[in-house]
Write an enzyme that holds these catalytic residues in place. Sequence first.
Site, PDB file in Angstrom:
ATOM      1  N   PRO A 189       0.834  -1.205   0.000  1.00  0.00           N
ATOM      2  CA  PRO A 189       0.000   0.000   0.000  1.00  0.00           C
ATOM      3  C   PRO A 189       0.866   1.251   0.000  1.00  0.00           C
ATOM      4  CG  PRO A 189       0.107  -0.923   2.200  1.00  0.00           C
ATOM      5  CD  PRO A 189       0.866  -1.867   1.304  1.00  0.00           C
ATOM      6  N   HIS A 291      21.209  14.085 -18.709  1.00  0.00           N
ATOM      7  CA  HIS A 291      21.344  13.525 -17.365  1.00  0.00           C
ATOM      8  C   HIS A 291      21.508  14.633 -16.324  1.00  0.00           C
ATOM      9  CE1 HIS A 291      22.778   9.768 -14.935  1.00  0.00           C
ATOM     10  NE2 HIS A 291      21.973  10.549 -14.227  1.00  0.00           N
TER      11      HIS A 291
END
Length: 327
Positions: A189, A291
Amino acid sequence: MTDTTRTDRTPGQDPSAARPTVWLSLPPDEIEGLPDAFDYVHWDGEDDFPADPADASFYVVPYMKGPVAGARPLAAMRNVKVVQTLSAGVDHIAPHLGQLPPGVRLCNARGVHEASTAELTLTLILSSLRGVPRFVRGQDNEKWYAGFYPALADRRVLIVGYGSIGAAVEDRLVPFECTVERVARSARPSPRGPVHAMDELPGLLPSADVVVLTTPLTEQTRGLANAPFLAAMKDGALLVNVARGPVVDTKALLAETESGRLTAALDVTDPEPLPAGHPLWHAPGVLISPHVGGSTSAFLPRAKRLVVGQLRRFAAGTPLENVVAES
């Protein structure tokens, strides 16, 4: 060899007593709050070492110095206890743990890059969907590209590799009225909804309009976005990679983008840096950033807080944070 050793002593301590040495890739005189229990040397990947690596007890790996520099002193660090990266991924250091004494803890930089990487992820998604690269080229050529473009609103976004960065991406997606689904190594969860296990991925890909890769690079995730993965994505879907270049099979991605079936936004590539002449540079529907997910003005204050916190815990003998492996 330049010695930048800091030699502050705790009151009453015997000046002749040897103290642990910390190798910092950030200048120690620019970091407030460092504990006085250590001597500090500064090394940021230069050819010469500032001190004997064998004396290092705690090593903060240089950031953005390529895959080789940070690993170079490890074989000589016979007394090191902690190796701390300033990157979220540890794929450049983990393969070298076998060179270290048993029990060395490898820690990553969880908490440092979430804000910056999530910002860039949202930027790449919106830029790709809304046609921003086309607009920039149009401005360069004095062309007016009016028309209807895809929106993020009402789209289904699938985040693959749902950790702290994935959660930060979702936080920033919430105001855009899209649906988010989450995938991680195992089901669990989360505050925003269920996280699916990786083996559920094939059933989730066909309904996703945007697939965001935020997974670390491991042997299990190398080549994760391969030809079958990409083939399972719906026509017109967008693949966003802010993880590591080798998570995506470049050849398979080129086949899908050159056909026009998929688009992509990549902050990381394989190979990297992307060499001149590589077909990814000019593949249709591909947006590339160099990047820069974590390398923003948000990096330094968060990196300094992490280093100070870890060194205080190390000095006090309390558990470190972000331990991801042990030699």
